[in-house]
Design a protein around this motif. Structure first.
Motif, PDB file in Angstrom:
ATOM      1  N   LYS A 325       0.987  -1.263  -0.095  1.00  0.00           N
ATOM      2  CA  LYS A 325      -0.004   0.077   0.020  1.00  0.00           C
ATOM      3  C   LYS A 325       0.728   1.302   0.068  1.00  0.00           C
ATOM      4  N   LYS A 327       2.751   4.513  -1.036  1.00  0.00           N
ATOM      5  CA  LYS A 327       2.547   5.449  -2.238  1.00  0.00           C
ATOM      6  C   LYS A 327       3.557   5.191  -2.996  1.00  0.00           C
ATOM      7  N   GLU A 377       1.529  -0.526  -9.895  1.00  0.00           N
ATOM      8  CA  GLU A 377       0.688  -0.556  -8.627  1.00  0.00           C
ATOM      9  C   GLU A 377       0.816  -1.702  -7.736  1.00  0.00           C
TER      10      GLU A 377
END
Length: 459
Positions: A325, A327, A377
DNA sequence: ATCGGCTCGCGCAA
DNA sequence: TGCGCGAAGCCGAT
């Protein structure tokens, strides 16, 4: 008694069949060469034992993993030069484009084949073909490791933890296996004469057309030997210090030839050992050629998740999950990466080097793959994109070396944990500033596409 | 320019 | 059970 030329530890029989009468068929799969090839030598030896002759056949899959026209064109170029060499030695040569397993089973049924000899590959798709062939023919299927100097199945019976655990095992066995090759002998008559329609065969292949213009290199054993001589004359001296500078063409550039087996690593090693350069340079090159390359086969053979992030060590998967998670400062799609459209000019240059030359400098490969992890991602996505780009655009794509390279960069494979960072966790990080301190980034970036120094013989 | 810390676990010595 | 050390580094302190 015939002289035993091949170490039997190099050979594994994959079924329980007995030899019958007929010719020996060499199913050439991974190593596309006649000389310095233990599988070809074994076929020759078997033929002599039976007082018969041997033939060579390639069964080309219409598609292969992520390969595209650039790899197929290079492969076909190599096979055409092989055809001439086989003719000289009066060894019949067959080439088929079809599902390899079905085509071999069919060929063995239609012809009087006493036994089939093939080479070794740790890749799942190839092992599946062999398993099917072994079950559906009624003659022996022998597998000979023609690719590794110390046979993959002999050096270790498990997945090795790192280079340091494989290294002593390889070095212990090198005196036994790193020996000169016997010669291939000319057969008395070319018993089957037929023309191979290369254009027709190439058209039967269904691989995608390349999206980028790529330099065309000369394939085959002769070109590979030229490249090796060039490397020894111009770059081996100083290799230990210059190999990681991508502004300098200090690498051997042999990987496409090694991948398709146009040249044997064993022959390269013997030649390097004879070179008159500092011992340190030879040592560093041989470490990469032998230990690290054979570590890749070890990983793929003993870990069937070699092409997925799930194959890597638990600590690495855990640390990546812990930072899933975090950034991401930059996020790019596969298409943006493929077209080299990132904010990082150094990365873009590496990607363009790959698409325009079919090769990327070894040092840049690490930086390149680690940045894909940083800019996508999810780590699984990064792994898939890096593998796709490598296997689509690198001439030596779809090779154990590529799987291991990506797994090392993104999954810490064969590596140790390092200082904690966002996204990477304890996976070793590489930075733009690190590159800047090691080589002249601008020189690398400013090279125009297609002008990267690559001394491989051009077509 | 050089150095230490970071961090995990294999393989070996004891 | 403890210990040394490892496929390619980074960063900040000195």
């Amino acid at each position: 008694m015939l002289k035993q030329a091949i170490d039997n530890n190099r050979v594994k029989i994959l079924n329980n069949c007995k030899e019958s009468n007929g010719t020996i068929l060499y199913w050439m799969q991974r190593d596309h060469r006649l000389h310095n090839n233990w599988a070809a030598l074994y076929a020759q030896e078997k033929a002599k034992e039976l007082d018969s002759e041997w033939h060579t056949a390639c069964f080309i899959s219409p598609t292969f993993l992520s390969a595209t026209s650039r790899q197929y064109d290079f492969m076909f170029e190599g096979l055409q030069s092989l055809e001439k060499e086989l003719q000289k030695y009066k060894i019949p040569f067959f080439v088929f484009v079809n599902n390899p397993a079905d085509a071999i089973i069919d060929h063995v049924k239609r012809n009087k084949v006493a036994a089939v000899v093939t080479d070794f590959s740790p890749l799942k798709i190839v092992r599946d073909w062999k398993e099917k062939v072994a079950q559906h023919i009624d003659v022996p299927l022998y597998e000979v490791d023609a690719h590794n100097i110390v046979p993959c199945l002999v050096v270790s019976q498990k997945q090795e933890y790192a280079a340091r655990t494989l290294r002593p095992k390889i070095h212990k066995l090198l005196p036994k296996f790193l020996v000169p090759y016997p010669e291939i002998e000319k057969q008395k008559t070319l018993s089957v004469v037929h023309d191979i329609d290369w254009q027709k065969l190439r058209k039967q292949c269904k691989v995608k057309q390349d999206k980028f213009e790529c330099k065309k290199y000369i394939a085959g054993e002769e070109a590979a030997l030229k490249q090796l001589d060039y490397f020894i004359a111009h770059a081996l001296n100083g290799y230990s210090t210059q190999r990681n500078d991508p502004t300098f063409d200090g690498q051997s550039n042999l990987s496409p030839y090694l991948h398709f087996g146009h040249i044997s690593a064993q022959r390269v090693a013997l030649k390097i050992m004879d070179a008159k350069v500092p011992a340190k340079d030879k040592e560093v090159f041989l470490e990469e050629l032998i230990v690290r390359k054979e570590l890749s086969d070890n990983y793929c053979f003993y870990n069937n998740k070699y092409d997925q992030l799930e194959g890597v060590a638990q600590w690495a998967q855990d640390t990546l999950k812990l930072h899933a998670k975090d950034k991401r400062e930059y996020l790019y799609s596969q298409e943006q990466l493929e077209k080299a459209k990132t904010h990082d000019l150094l990365w873009n240059a590496a990607q363009k080097e790959l698409t325009s030359t079919g090769k990327m400098h070894g040092y840049m490969r690490m930086y390149w793959a680690k940045k894909i992890l940083e800019w996508t991602e999810a780590p699984i996505k990064a792994f898939q994109i890096a593998l796709y780009l490598n296997d689509t655009y690198s001439l030596d794509g779809n090779d154990p070396n590529g799987y291991v390279g990506v797994a090392w960069s993104i999954g810490g494979l064969h590596d140790r944990p390092w200082f904690k960072r966002p996204i990477f966790g304890t996976i070793r990080y590489m930075s733009f500033n690190g590159c800047k301190s090691k080589f002249d980034v601008d020189t690398y970036v400013q090279r125009k596409v297609g002008l990267f120094d690559r001394q491989m013989p051009l077509l």
